[in-house]
Write an enzyme that holds these catalytic residues in place. Structure first.
Site, PDB file in Angstrom:
ATOM      1  N   GLN A  13       0.862  -1.229  -0.012  1.00 18.31           N
ATOM      2  CA  GLN A  13       0.243   0.042   0.183  1.00 18.31           C
ATOM      3  C   GLN A  13       0.937   1.194  -0.074  1.00 18.31           C
ATOM      4  OE1 GLN A  13      -2.329   1.699   3.469  1.00 18.31           O
ATOM      5  NE2 GLN A  13      -4.051   0.976   2.239  1.00 18.31           N
ATOM      6  N   CYS A  40      -6.258   7.266   5.148  1.00 12.37           N
ATOM      7  CA  CYS A  40      -5.809   7.314   6.329  1.00 12.37           C
ATOM      8  C   CYS A  40      -6.177   8.965   7.142  1.00 12.37           C
ATOM      9  CB  CYS A  40      -4.289   7.568   6.193  1.00 12.37           C
ATOM     10  SG  CYS A  40      -3.411   7.791   8.068  1.00 12.37           S
ATOM     11  N   LYS A  68      -7.980   2.253  -1.183  1.00 11.92           N
ATOM     12  CA  LYS A  68      -8.595   1.909   0.082  1.00 11.92           C
ATOM     13  C   LYS A  68      -9.143   3.396   0.385  1.00 11.92           C
ATOM     14  CE  LYS A  68      -9.077   0.685   4.348  1.00 11.92           C
ATOM     15  NZ  LYS A  68      -8.243   0.548   5.298  1.00 11.92           N
ATOM     16  N   GLY A  93     -14.098  -3.115   8.909  1.00 16.06           N
ATOM     17  CA  GLY A  93     -14.635  -2.326   9.962  1.00 16.06           C
ATOM     18  C   GLY A  93     -15.606  -3.231  10.760  1.00 16.06           C
ATOM     19  N   ASP A  94     -14.885  -3.122  12.043  1.00 12.04           N
ATOM     20  CA  ASP A  94     -15.362  -4.095  13.271  1.00 12.04           C
ATOM     21  C   ASP A  94     -15.337  -5.544  13.062  1.00 12.04           C
ATOM     22  OD1 ASP A  94     -15.449  -1.340  14.360  1.00 12.04           O
ATOM     23  OD2 ASP A  94     -17.613  -1.409  13.957  1.00 12.04           O
TER      24      ASP A  94
HETATM   25  C1  LIG Z   1      -3.205   0.712  14.365  1.00  9.14           C
HETATM   26  C2  LIG Z   1      -3.808   0.866  12.881  1.00  9.14           C
HETATM   27  C3  LIG Z   1      -3.272   1.183  11.676  1.00  9.14           C
HETATM   28  C4  LIG Z   1      -3.811   1.089  10.445  1.00  9.14           C
HETATM   29  N1  LIG Z   1      -2.993   1.413   9.370  1.00  9.14           N
HETATM   30  C5  LIG Z   1      -3.533   1.390   8.120  1.00  9.14           C
HETATM   31  C6  LIG Z   1      -2.903   1.282   6.987  1.00  9.14           C
HETATM   32  O1  LIG Z   1      -1.497   1.418   6.948  1.00  9.14           O
HETATM   33  N2  LIG Z   1      -3.481   1.513   5.910  1.00  9.14           N
HETATM   34  C7  LIG Z   1      -4.779   1.306   5.846  1.00  9.14           C
HETATM   35  O2  LIG Z   1      -5.490   1.237   4.605  1.00  9.14           O
HETATM   36  N3  LIG Z   1      -5.704   1.304   6.707  1.00  9.14           N
HETATM   37  C8  LIG Z   1      -4.937   1.225   7.957  1.00  9.14           C
HETATM   38  N4  LIG Z   1      -5.847   1.072   9.003  1.00  9.14           N
HETATM   39  C9  LIG Z   1      -7.363   0.946   8.989  1.00  9.14           C
HETATM   40  C10 LIG Z   1      -7.522  -0.363   9.003  1.00  9.14           C
HETATM   41  O3  LIG Z   1      -7.209  -1.387   7.733  1.00  9.14           O
HETATM   42  C11 LIG Z   1      -9.055  -0.997   8.928  1.00  9.14           C
HETATM   43  O4  LIG Z   1      -9.637  -0.268   7.794  1.00  9.14           O
HETATM   44  C12 LIG Z   1      -9.740  -0.161  10.243  1.00  9.14           C
HETATM   45  O5  LIG Z   1      -8.954  -0.286  11.402  1.00  9.14           O
HETATM   46  C13 LIG Z   1     -11.267  -0.634  10.456  1.00  9.14           C
HETATM   47  O6  LIG Z   1     -11.429  -1.959  10.348  1.00  9.14           O
HETATM   48  P1  LIG Z   1     -11.479  -2.676  12.130  1.00  9.14           P
HETATM   49  O7  LIG Z   1     -12.659  -1.861  12.716  1.00  9.14           O
HETATM   50  O8  LIG Z   1     -11.836  -4.326  11.934  1.00  9.14           O
HETATM   51  O9  LIG Z   1     -10.209  -2.462  12.774  1.00  9.14           O
HETATM   52  C14 LIG Z   1      -5.165   1.039  10.456  1.00  9.14           C
HETATM   53  C15 LIG Z   1      -5.947   0.803  11.531  1.00  9.14           C
HETATM   54  C16 LIG Z   1      -5.309   0.764  12.730  1.00  9.14           C
HETATM   55  C17 LIG Z   1      -6.113   0.570  14.002  1.00  9.14           C
END
Ligand SMILES: Cc1cc2nc3c(=O)[nH]c(=O)nc-3n(C[C@H](O)[C@H](O)[C@H](O)COP(=O)(O)O)c2cc1C
Length: 358
Positions: free
Chosen positions: A79, A109, A150, A216-217
Site C-alpha cells: 500500500q 488514512c 482503500k 470495519g469492526d
Molecule cells: C493501528 C492501525 C493502523 C492502521 N493502518 C492502516 C494502513 O496502514 N493502511 C490502511 O489502509 N488502513 C490502516 N488502518 C485501518 C484498517 O485497515 C481498517 O480499515 C480499520 O481499522 C477498520 O477495521 P477494524 O474496525 O476491523 O479494525 C489502520 C488501523 C489501525 C487501528
C-alpha cells in the site's frame, strides 16, 4: 445449513477464500503477513508506505529487507500513500520489482499529520487528485498487476462528501482499478462509533460486478461471515481483530467451509506462533528493534492466554532484546486451553501514526 461464498479474485489474482489481512501501519509487516497467510488469510496487504520512503528504502540493504516479500506470502499487496500523483510511479514500480502482486492506494488514512500533508484521507475530498493518482499508477504498471484503492466513506457526513466518495469510487474503476476496500467510517469520525455496514451494502448495490472488500469492526470470525452475508461485499478485510489473534483467519476459513468454529488456540499453539513471529521479526529488524516490535504484538497476543492480565503485564514490562523470550519461557510452559479475546479491547486501538512518515 452453510452459506457458500464465492472465491475472491482481484483482477488477474486468484485469492481464494474471501478473507484478507488488512493494511495496518506499524503491524502488517512481512512477519505478520506470513503468519496470517499460514493461518488462512487468502490475501494480505502491507502497512502503508510513503511513496518517497519506498524509493529511498529500495536502494539500501536494510530498506530492502523491510520491503521484501517472502515466497509464501503471494498473493500480497503493497500500500502506498503520497500527495503528488507523479511521485507514486517510481514507488509503485519499485514495489512491483520487489515482488508485490498488487498496489493499493491509500485514500483513507485519518491521522492528523497525514491529512495536514494532503495525503491519505485528505484525498477523499479531492477527487481530481485521487483519480489522477489512480490513472498514473495504472498506466505505469504492467497489466497483470492490479491497482486497488482503500477508501473511507467520505471526509465527513455531508452530502458533498458522499458525492465525492462515489465520484472517486466510480472514477477509480473507470480508470482501471481492480477493487476497492471500503472502511465505512468518515475521515472526520476516525474510529468513533460503529462502522456503517449498511453503507457497504449500498456501495455493493451501486457497484454490481465490481470487487469490493469490506473493512470495519471485524473482531470475531462470526463478524466476517455476518459482513459477507449482510452487505454482499466480495471479501472481508480483518484489521485490528487480527493483531495478536491471527487464528481468526483459520476460524473464518472453518466457518466459510461449513465447519464448526475451532476453539481458541492452546497455550502451546500460541507459543509456537509467537516464537515464529519473533524469529521472522529478528530477520527483518535485527535484535533491538524486533524486541520493541514484539513487545507491542506480545501485549495483544496475551489476550488469548488463560492468565491474560499477568502475561500482558509481563509483555508490557519487557525492555531489552531477549525479554520477550523470557516471557515465553515463564508463561507459555504449560499447555493450557486458550481464551477468547475481549472484543471491546480491539475497538480501543486506533491508527495513531504512520511508521514510515517523515
Ligand atoms: C493501528 C492501525 C493502523 C492502521 N493502518 C492502516 C494502513 O496502514 N493502511 C490502511 O489502509 N488502513 C490502516 N488502518 C485501518 C484498517 O485497515 C481498517 O480499515 C480499520 O481499522 C477498520 O477495521 P477494524 O474496525 O476491523 O479494525 C489502520 C488501523 C489501525 C487501528
Amino acid at each position: 445449513m452453510t452459506t457458500r461464498f464465492p472465491a475472491l479474485h482481484i483482477g488477474p489474482l486468484a485469492i481464494g477464500p474471501p478473507v484478507a489481512q488488512a493494511a495496518l501501519s506499524g503491524y502488517s509487516d512481512a512477519p505478520m503477513r506470513v503468519i496470517a497467510r499460514r493461518l488462512g488469510a487468502g490475501y494480505t496487504v502491507g502497512e502503508v508506505w510513503l511513496d518517497r520512503f519506498v524509493v529511498e528504502a529500495s536502494h539500501g540493504r536494510r530498506g530492502r529487507r523491510l520491503l521484501a516479500v517472502r515466497d509464501e506470502e503471494h498473493p500480497c499487496g503493497a500500500q502506498l500513500m503520497g500527495s503528488r500523483p507523479e511521485e507514486f510511479i517510481p514507488a509503485a514500480l519499485a514495489l512491483v520489482r520487489l515482488g508485490f502482486d498488487a498496489i493499493d492506494l491509500n485514500l483513507a488514512c485519518p491521522v492528523r499529520k497525514v491529512l495536514a500533508r494532503r495525503r491519505g484521507g485528505f484525498l477523499m475530498g479531492q477527487p481530481d487528485v485521487a483519480l489522477e493518482i489512480v490513472s498514473r499508477v495504472r498506466d505505469a504498471l504492467p497489466p497483470e498487476i492490479p491497482v486497488t484503492v482503500k477508501l473511507r466513506s467520505g471526509l465527513d457526513e455531508s452530502p458533498e462528501s458522499r458525492e465525492r466518495f462515489f465520484a472517486i469510487f466510480d472514477g477509480a474503476f473507470g480508470r482501471g482499478a481492480a477493487a476497492a476496500t471500503v472502511h465505512p467510517r468518515t475521515v472526520a469520525q476516525r474510529y468513533a462509533g460503529r462502522a456503517a455496514w449498511a453503507f457497504l451494502a449500498e456501495v455493493k448495490r451501486h457497484a454490481i460486478g465490481r470487487i469490493v472488500l469490506g473493512s470495519g469492526d471485524l473482531f470475531r470470525a462470526e463478524d466476517c461471515l455476518a459482513m459477507l452475508r449482510q452487505t454482499g461485499v466480495d471479501g472481508a478485510c480483518i484489521a485490528r481483530g487480527a493483531i495478536g489473534n491471527p487464528w481468526i483467519f483459520a476460524q473464518v476459513r472453518a466457518l466459510l467451509e461449513g465447519r464448526p468454529l475451532p476453539p481458541p488456540p492452546s497455550v502451546y499453539e500460541q507459543r509456537d506462533v509467537i516464537v515464529e513471529h519473533y524469529r521472522m521479526a529478528e530477520e527483518v529488524y535485527g535484535p533491538k528493534r524486533s524486541g520493541r516490535r514484539m513487545r507491542k504484538f506480545g501485549i495483544r497476543y496475551a489476550q488469548l492466554h488463560p492468565q491474560y492480565a499477568e502475561v500482558r503485564a509481563a509483555f508490557i514490562a519487557t525492555r531489552r532484546p531477549g525479554d520477550v523470550r523470557e516471557v515465553l519461557r515463564r508463561w507459555y510452559a504449560d499447555d493450557l486451553p486458550g481464551r477468547w479475546p475481549d472484543v471491546e479491547s480491539f475497538g480501543r486501538m486506533v491508527e495513531g501514526h504512520v511508521e514510515c512518515d517523515d
